[in-house]
Design an enzyme around this catalytic site. Structure first.
Site, PDB file in Angstrom:
ATOM      1  N   ARG A 161       0.681  -1.371   0.098  1.00  0.00           N
ATOM      2  CA  ARG A 161      -0.060   0.052  -0.011  1.00  0.00           C
ATOM      3  C   ARG A 161       0.850   1.353  -0.075  1.00  0.00           C
ATOM      4  O   ARG A 161       0.608   2.235   0.583  1.00  0.00           O
ATOM      5  CB  ARG A 161      -0.900   0.066   1.094  1.00  0.00           C
ATOM      6  CG  ARG A 161      -1.912  -1.069   1.135  1.00  0.00           C
ATOM      7  CD  ARG A 161      -2.806  -0.889   0.239  1.00  0.00           C
ATOM      8  NE  ARG A 161      -3.860  -1.918   0.360  1.00  0.00           N
ATOM      9  CZ  ARG A 161      -4.009  -3.418   0.092  1.00  0.00           C
ATOM     10  NH1 ARG A 161      -2.717  -3.524  -0.642  1.00  0.00           N
ATOM     11  NH2 ARG A 161      -4.969  -3.960   0.150  1.00  0.00           N
ATOM     12  N   SER A 234     -10.605   0.278   3.608  1.00  0.00           N
ATOM     13  CA  SER A 234      -9.997   0.147   4.970  1.00  0.00           C
ATOM     14  C   SER A 234      -9.301   1.457   5.344  1.00  0.00           C
ATOM     15  O   SER A 234      -8.541   2.056   4.391  1.00  0.00           O
ATOM     16  CB  SER A 234      -8.737  -1.056   4.643  1.00  0.00           C
ATOM     17  OG  SER A 234      -9.483  -2.009   4.402  1.00  0.00           O
ATOM     18  N   GLU A 329      -4.182   4.344   5.960  1.00  0.00           N
ATOM     19  CA  GLU A 329      -4.164   4.090   4.691  1.00  0.00           C
ATOM     20  C   GLU A 329      -4.511   5.316   3.734  1.00  0.00           C
ATOM     21  O   GLU A 329      -4.283   5.584   2.474  1.00  0.00           O
ATOM     22  CB  GLU A 329      -4.814   2.753   4.101  1.00  0.00           C
ATOM     23  CG  GLU A 329      -4.838   2.393   2.620  1.00  0.00           C
ATOM     24  CD  GLU A 329      -5.573   1.259   2.224  1.00  0.00           C
ATOM     25  OE1 GLU A 329      -5.333   0.313   3.076  1.00  0.00           O
ATOM     26  OE2 GLU A 329      -6.214   1.243   1.345  1.00  0.00           O
TER      27      GLU A 329
HETATM   28  C1  LIG Z   1     -15.148   0.540  -0.613  1.00  0.00           C
HETATM   29  C2  LIG Z   1     -13.902   0.772  -0.759  1.00  0.00           C
HETATM   30  C3  LIG Z   1     -12.847  -0.435  -0.846  1.00  0.00           C
HETATM   31  C4  LIG Z   1     -11.558  -0.436  -1.223  1.00  0.00           C
HETATM   32  N1  LIG Z   1     -10.803  -1.354  -1.297  1.00  0.00           N
HETATM   33  C5  LIG Z   1      -9.551  -1.162  -1.714  1.00  0.00           C
HETATM   34  C6  LIG Z   1      -8.710  -2.592  -1.896  1.00  0.00           C
HETATM   35  O1  LIG Z   1      -9.120  -3.619  -1.942  1.00  0.00           O
HETATM   36  N2  LIG Z   1      -7.444  -2.467  -2.079  1.00  0.00           N
HETATM   37  C7  LIG Z   1      -6.877  -1.019  -2.181  1.00  0.00           C
HETATM   38  O2  LIG Z   1      -5.504  -1.031  -2.527  1.00  0.00           O
HETATM   39  N3  LIG Z   1      -7.678   0.109  -2.049  1.00  0.00           N
HETATM   40  C8  LIG Z   1      -9.068   0.181  -2.014  1.00  0.00           C
HETATM   41  N4  LIG Z   1      -9.703   1.146  -1.555  1.00  0.00           N
HETATM   42  C9  LIG Z   1      -9.143   2.336  -1.768  1.00  0.00           C
HETATM   43  C10 LIG Z   1      -9.198   3.221  -3.082  1.00  0.00           C
HETATM   44  O3  LIG Z   1     -10.024   2.678  -3.766  1.00  0.00           O
HETATM   45  C11 LIG Z   1      -7.857   3.029  -3.902  1.00  0.00           C
HETATM   46  O4  LIG Z   1      -6.568   3.622  -2.999  1.00  0.00           O
HETATM   47  C12 LIG Z   1      -7.930   3.875  -4.944  1.00  0.00           C
HETATM   48  O5  LIG Z   1      -6.873   3.731  -6.069  1.00  0.00           O
HETATM   49  C13 LIG Z   1      -7.927   5.367  -5.151  1.00  0.00           C
HETATM   50  O6  LIG Z   1      -8.357   6.006  -6.153  1.00  0.00           O
HETATM   51  P1  LIG Z   1      -8.853   7.407  -6.194  1.00  0.00           P
HETATM   52  O7  LIG Z   1      -8.958   7.615  -7.873  1.00  0.00           O
HETATM   53  O8  LIG Z   1     -10.305   7.397  -5.862  1.00  0.00           O
HETATM   54  O9  LIG Z   1      -7.875   8.104  -5.580  1.00  0.00           O
HETATM   55  P2  LIG Z   1      -8.317   9.412  -4.783  1.00  0.00           P
HETATM   56  O10 LIG Z   1      -8.974   9.192  -3.489  1.00  0.00           O
HETATM   57  O11 LIG Z   1      -8.732  10.502  -5.652  1.00  0.00           O
HETATM   58  O12 LIG Z   1      -6.743   9.863  -4.400  1.00  0.00           O
HETATM   59  C14 LIG Z   1      -6.017   8.956  -3.605  1.00  0.00           C
HETATM   60  C15 LIG Z   1      -4.408   9.479  -3.401  1.00  0.00           C
HETATM   61  O13 LIG Z   1      -4.073   9.636  -4.770  1.00  0.00           O
HETATM   62  C16 LIG Z   1      -3.523  10.751  -5.289  1.00  0.00           C
HETATM   63  N5  LIG Z   1      -3.712  10.763  -6.597  1.00  0.00           N
HETATM   64  C17 LIG Z   1      -5.127  10.667  -7.120  1.00  0.00           C
HETATM   65  N6  LIG Z   1      -4.869  10.577  -8.520  1.00  0.00           N
HETATM   66  C18 LIG Z   1      -3.564  10.718  -9.010  1.00  0.00           C
HETATM   67  C19 LIG Z   1      -2.947  10.596 -10.093  1.00  0.00           C
HETATM   68  N7  LIG Z   1      -3.449  10.854 -11.257  1.00  0.00           N
HETATM   69  N8  LIG Z   1      -1.565  10.982 -10.017  1.00  0.00           N
HETATM   70  C20 LIG Z   1      -0.809  11.166  -8.928  1.00  0.00           C
HETATM   71  N9  LIG Z   1      -1.677  11.153  -7.570  1.00  0.00           N
HETATM   72  C21 LIG Z   1      -3.030  10.623  -7.711  1.00  0.00           C
HETATM   73  C22 LIG Z   1      -4.199  11.642  -4.356  1.00  0.00           C
HETATM   74  O14 LIG Z   1      -3.430  12.945  -4.563  1.00  0.00           O
HETATM   75  C23 LIG Z   1      -4.283  11.090  -3.254  1.00  0.00           C
HETATM   76  O15 LIG Z   1      -3.184  11.214  -2.443  1.00  0.00           O
HETATM   77  C24 LIG Z   1     -10.990   0.948  -1.349  1.00  0.00           C
HETATM   78  C25 LIG Z   1     -11.955   2.346  -1.348  1.00  0.00           C
HETATM   79  C26 LIG Z   1     -13.153   1.986  -1.182  1.00  0.00           C
HETATM   80  C27 LIG Z   1     -13.999   3.110  -0.842  1.00  0.00           C
END
Ligand SMILES: Cc1cc2nc3c(=O)[nH]c(=O)nc-3n(C[C@H](O)[C@H](O)[C@H](O)COP(=O)(O)OP(=O)(O)OC[C@H]3O[C@@H](n4cnc5c(N)ncnc54)[C@H](O)[C@@H]3O)c2cc1C
Length: 337
Positions: A161, A234, A329
């Site tokens: 992670r 998480s 996380e």
């Molecule tokens: C119900 C649920 C289940 C989940 N299950 C998992 C799981 O099983 N495994 C897991 O690893 N995660 C899980 N997650 C967490 C999440 O889905 C992941 O971390 C996902 O990759 C976040 O994507 P996002 O576009 O929403 O990121 P955001 O929430 O928009 O951003 C997260 C971080 O990434 C940065 N960021 C976003 N886009 C970019 C970009 N293009 N370039 C550089 N930095 C960027 C942001 O600045 C921030 O620091 C879960 C979340 C939820 C709500």
């Protein structure tokens, strides 16, 4: 580029908490990025990148410019198995598209919400698979000096992670696109016990589609749907403790769950928090899922500050109880406790 001033951020975070940003810019192309950064510079506004907003908690407002990554495009080479994905693509849709094109490997990562561009940031992982196994390279735009470069798997420094992209910086580094190497041959990974159990009714080796469906079923049973109940999955990482610390835990509980890790023993944070009595806990509209002590939820109308306070209470209780520090996380923004 679409620009909104004094923007409401509730639609852009999966906790569904209210927060405001001075500006919000939708990035559809490279020029949008450069234009938005120029504007932010001229007004001395800090920058924050957002994809789907599914791994962030707004504990307060963000007094700067939010860059919402919305660039699209997926290039698939079915011969080589190489797939190039624009950062603004939806991760779960990508998993489905790869399966439809006979390219395998991402099935275990089905239904992880959010954008493709955020996937390398914390090396997303689930059900025995992590992104890094399929990762080739990404294209990066550095907001500090406007430079662009390609980063390989080694450059990204992936771990559990985590990656170098997750380290805090004064100016963000934008993942514009990433390239993955998938397999034309099914290579089922059923190392995760709950997944193997879910698939045990299938005679012979499960097909990639079976794995995809099994992962979706397990996730729908275990995790609240952010479209219905605000959450970010998480909230804490699973801590890795030393063998000695694990022995102490084993003296107290006859068989605490654990997984081997490179630097010690990984203990599920959800189990630790469950022992502290947090499963189903409520404090006003902020609470913890009844099914999973690691998932904080917004029961409707909770503020980011309330959710943050609850998370810190959970962290402190786990430390008092076990001497183990839980690390979020989820990225916490605008905290001022
Ligand atoms: C119900 C649920 C289940 C989940 N299950 C998992 C799981 O099983 N495994 C897991 O690893 N995660 C899980 N997650 C967490 C999440 O889905 C992941 O971390 C996902 O990759 C976040 O994507 P996002 O576009 O929403 O990121 P955001 O929430 O928009 O951003 C997260 C971080 O990434 C940065 N960021 C976003 N886009 C970019 C970009 N293009 N370039 C550089 N930095 C960027 C942001 O600045 C921030 O620091 C879960 C979340 C939820 C709500």
């Amino acid at each position: 580029m679409k620009l909104t001033c004094d923007a409401e951020l509730r639609p852009y975070n999966s906790f569904g908490v209210a927060a405001r940003a001075a500006c919000l810019a939708e990035i559809h192309a490279g020029e949008d990025l450069e234009q938005a950064i120029e504007l932010a510079d001229s007004r001395d506004l800090p920058l924050l990148l957002l994809g789907g907003g599914t791994n962030v908690l707004f504990a307060g407002d963000f007094p700067g410019m939010v860059l919402l990554m919305r660039n699209r495009g997926i290039e698939i080479d079915r011969e080589s198995g190489l797939v190039r994905i624009a950062a603004g693509e939806n991760w779960h849709e990508l998993v489905q598209i790869c399966l439809e094109n006979g390219l395998y490997g991402l099935e275990n990562l089905a239904l992880i919400p959010g954008s493709a561009g955020a996937a390398p940031v914390q090396n997303i992982g689930a059900y025995g698979v992590e992104l890094e196994s399929y990762f080739i390279e990404l294209e990066l735009f550095d907001c500090a000096d406007g430079s662009r470069r390609v980063m390989s798997r080694e450059d990204c420094g992936f771990s559990y992670r985590d990656s170098v992209l997750k380290q805090p910086r004064s100016q963000p580094q934008v993942v514009c696109s990433l390239t993955l190497q998938l397999s034309r041959e099914p290579a089922p990974n059923m190392s995760y016990p709950a997944l193997a159990e879910e698939l045990k009714g299938i005679a012979g080796e499960p097909a990639p589609q079976d794995i995809f469906e099994a992962v979706c079923r397990i996730r729908r049973r275990k995790l609240p749907d952010p479209a219905k109940i605000g959450n970010a999955g998480s909230f804490f990482k699973n801590p890795v403790i030393s063998q000695e610390e694990f022995e102490q835990l084993r003296n107290r509980f006859c068989s605490p769950p654990s997984f081997p890790a490179k630097t010690g023993v990984k203990v599920p944070a959800g189990w630790l928090l469950d022992q502290c009595g947090f499963k189903g806990y409520r404090k006003g509209a902020a609470g913890v899922s009844e099914h999973h002590a690691l998932v904080l939820i917004n029961r409707g109308g909770a503020t980011g500050k309330e959710l943050h306070q609850l998370a810190m209470k959970m962290r402190d209780r786990a430390f008092a109880e076990f001497g183990i520090t839980l690390e979020p996380e989820v990225r916490i923004i605008g905290a001022n406790l």
